[in-house]
Design a protein around this motif. Sequence first.
Motif, PDB file in Angstrom:
ATOM      1  N   LEU A  31       2.221   0.965   4.612  1.00  0.00           N
ATOM      2  CA  LEU A  31       1.856   1.735   3.423  1.00  0.00           C
ATOM      3  C   LEU A  31       1.396   0.821   2.291  1.00  0.00           C
ATOM      4  O   LEU A  31       0.484   1.172   1.529  1.00  0.00           O
ATOM      5  N   LEU A  32       2.018  -0.366   2.170  1.00  0.00           N
ATOM      6  CA  LEU A  32       1.578  -1.326   1.155  1.00  0.00           C
ATOM      7  C   LEU A  32       0.178  -1.853   1.466  1.00  0.00           C
ATOM      8  O   LEU A  32      -0.640  -2.054   0.555  1.00  0.00           O
ATOM      9  N   LEU A  33      -0.108  -2.092   2.758  1.00  0.00           N
ATOM     10  CA  LEU A  33      -1.443  -2.544   3.143  1.00  0.00           C
ATOM     11  C   LEU A  33      -2.499  -1.479   2.886  1.00  0.00           C
ATOM     12  O   LEU A  33      -3.683  -1.794   2.754  1.00  0.00           O
ATOM     13  N   LEU A  34      -2.048  -0.234   2.815  1.00  0.00           N
ATOM     14  CA  LEU A  34      -2.984   0.859   2.553  1.00  0.00           C
ATOM     15  C   LEU A  34      -3.576   0.785   1.149  1.00  0.00           C
ATOM     16  O   LEU A  34      -4.704   1.235   0.915  1.00  0.00           O
ATOM     17  N   VAL A  35      -2.829   0.172   0.201  1.00  0.00           N
ATOM     18  CA  VAL A  35      -3.293   0.107  -1.191  1.00  0.00           C
ATOM     19  C   VAL A  35      -4.573  -0.718  -1.325  1.00  0.00           C
ATOM     20  O   VAL A  35      -5.582  -0.210  -1.834  1.00  0.00           O
ATOM     21  N   PRO A  36      -4.619  -2.000  -0.877  1.00  0.00           N
ATOM     22  CA  PRO A  36      -5.885  -2.742  -0.989  1.00  0.00           C
ATOM     23  C   PRO A  36      -7.002  -2.135  -0.137  1.00  0.00           C
ATOM     24  O   PRO A  36      -8.178  -2.221  -0.514  1.00  0.00           O
ATOM     25  N   THR A  37      -6.624  -1.515   0.977  1.00  0.00           N
ATOM     26  CA  THR A  37      -7.639  -0.857   1.806  1.00  0.00           C
ATOM     27  C   THR A  37      -8.330   0.261   1.042  1.00  0.00           C
ATOM     28  O   THR A  37      -9.562   0.370   1.048  1.00  0.00           O
ATOM     29  N   MET A  38      -7.538   1.094   0.367  1.00  0.00           N
ATOM     30  CA  MET A  38      -8.118   2.217  -0.380  1.00  0.00           C
ATOM     31  C   MET A  38      -8.893   1.735  -1.591  1.00  0.00           C
ATOM     32  O   MET A  38      -9.907   2.338  -1.971  1.00  0.00           O
ATOM     33  N   ILE A  39      -8.445   0.627  -2.217  1.00  0.00           N
ATOM     34  CA  ILE A  39      -9.197   0.075  -3.349  1.00  0.00           C
ATOM     35  C   ILE A  39     -10.570  -0.413  -2.884  1.00  0.00           C
ATOM     36  O   ILE A  39     -11.604  -0.126  -3.511  1.00  0.00           O
ATOM     37  N   GLY A  40     -10.580  -1.158  -1.772  1.00  0.00           N
ATOM     38  CA  GLY A  40     -11.857  -1.622  -1.234  1.00  0.00           C
ATOM     39  C   GLY A  40     -12.751  -0.470  -0.835  1.00  0.00           C
ATOM     40  O   GLY A  40     -13.968  -0.490  -1.087  1.00  0.00           O
ATOM     41  N   LEU A  41     -12.161   0.556  -0.215  1.00  0.00           N
ATOM     42  CA  LEU A  41     -12.949   1.727   0.185  1.00  0.00           C
ATOM     43  C   LEU A  41     -13.527   2.432  -1.036  1.00  0.00           C
ATOM     44  O   LEU A  41     -14.692   2.860  -1.024  1.00  0.00           O
ATOM     45  N   SER A  42     -12.733   2.550  -2.095  1.00  0.00           N
ATOM     46  CA  SER A  42     -13.223   3.241  -3.286  1.00  0.00           C
ATOM     47  C   SER A  42     -14.417   2.519  -3.904  1.00  0.00           C
ATOM     48  O   SER A  42     -15.372   3.160  -4.364  1.00  0.00           O
ATOM     49  N   ILE A  43     -14.384   1.177  -3.894  1.00  0.00           N
ATOM     50  CA  ILE A  43     -15.501   0.399  -4.444  1.00  0.00           C
ATOM     51  C   ILE A  43     -16.758   0.587  -3.594  1.00  0.00           C
ATOM     52  O   ILE A  43     -17.853   0.850  -4.120  1.00  0.00           O
ATOM     53  N   LEU A  44     -16.608   0.451  -2.278  1.00  0.00           N
ATOM     54  CA  LEU A  44     -17.751   0.633  -1.377  1.00  0.00           C
ATOM     55  C   LEU A  44     -18.289   2.057  -1.451  1.00  0.00           C
ATOM     56  O   LEU A  44     -19.512   2.277  -1.456  1.00  0.00           O
ATOM     57  N   LEU A  45     -17.382   3.028  -1.504  1.00  0.00           N
ATOM     58  CA  LEU A  45     -17.791   4.429  -1.583  1.00  0.00           C
ATOM     59  C   LEU A  45     -18.544   4.705  -2.872  1.00  0.00           C
ATOM     60  O   LEU A  45     -19.593   5.370  -2.861  1.00  0.00           O
TER      61      LEU A  45
END
Length: 334
Positions: A9-23
């Motif tokens: 779940l902690l690894l999900l945080v940077p993943t979603m941040i990166g996804l939000s930037i790319l999106l």
Amino acid sequence: MLRVIGKRLLLLVPTMIGLSILLFAWVRALPGGPAVALLGEKATPEAIERVNELYGFDRPWYEQYFIWAGRLLQGDFGTSIQTSRPVVDEFMRRFPATLELSFLALIIAVGIGVPLGYFAARRYGKVSDHASVILSLVGITIPVFFLAFILKFIFAVKLGWLPSDGRQSPRIDATHPTGFYVWDGIITGEFDAAWNAIVHLILPAVALATIPLAIIVRITRASVLEVQNADFVRTGKGKGVAPRTLRTRFIMRNALLPVVTTIGLQAGLLISGAVLTETVFAFPGIGSFLATAIFQRDFPVLQGFIIFIALAYALINLIVDVSYTLIDPRVRVQ
């Protein structure tokens, strides 16, 4: 186990941040814009400027991103430009339809794919094995939209056995407390409405299940072939282990890990990949609404829906990882 889940779940945080930037960057890179899609190609520059100012699209991109990300953290996914309704409301209205469709498609893919792959492996080199390989190749190569049109033409138009579009017939007067039409019909006792919703799901679910079904057949076949030729299986045979025990506890249980991984990935893809199927069958789920949002350049809907889908995909993969411990005790020990 809780520590592993917490780390994921902690690894999900940077993943979603990166996804939000790319999106955010991808949505802004689309040709045209919401103002042009909303007002039409003949709109005056002044009118386009007013719309951009209204929705904040005239601000610098980094300022737009931080405003959007800040609202996102507060649970505000914005307002749809098409419908002027909150994106969360639009998602909750349509997600039950896509979830019902994806769930039935997954049942079809797993319910047929796993037994067929196992049977093909047990009959390795025979006609049934070759037939399963050929059919799986055909299932992977046929485009979903093409198969959807074929199924619709044969079973809805020509034979008239199944409905061609929608979630339920207009003549059905049903109540929908949860938005899941099949479940709503069961809990309210309106079984005719539940059956009618199932009938409407059959054609799009079969079309959507074709590619996952073919992939699951191939993975199951390969995994069972690998395990049934392993040393511990031959040792079990030599010690006189019952054939049924050998098939269930020795072969199938050890062959399930790659199959479960594949099923988890396909479940996530079913939720996110129903755009073409829902469009062909006029199925009012998130896929068809997302396709409309792309053409209308509805930035809030695109950003919000894709974030929702990414979260669902990540949670499904987390559930798959946790299920490994139930299938293989060695994973639990590690």
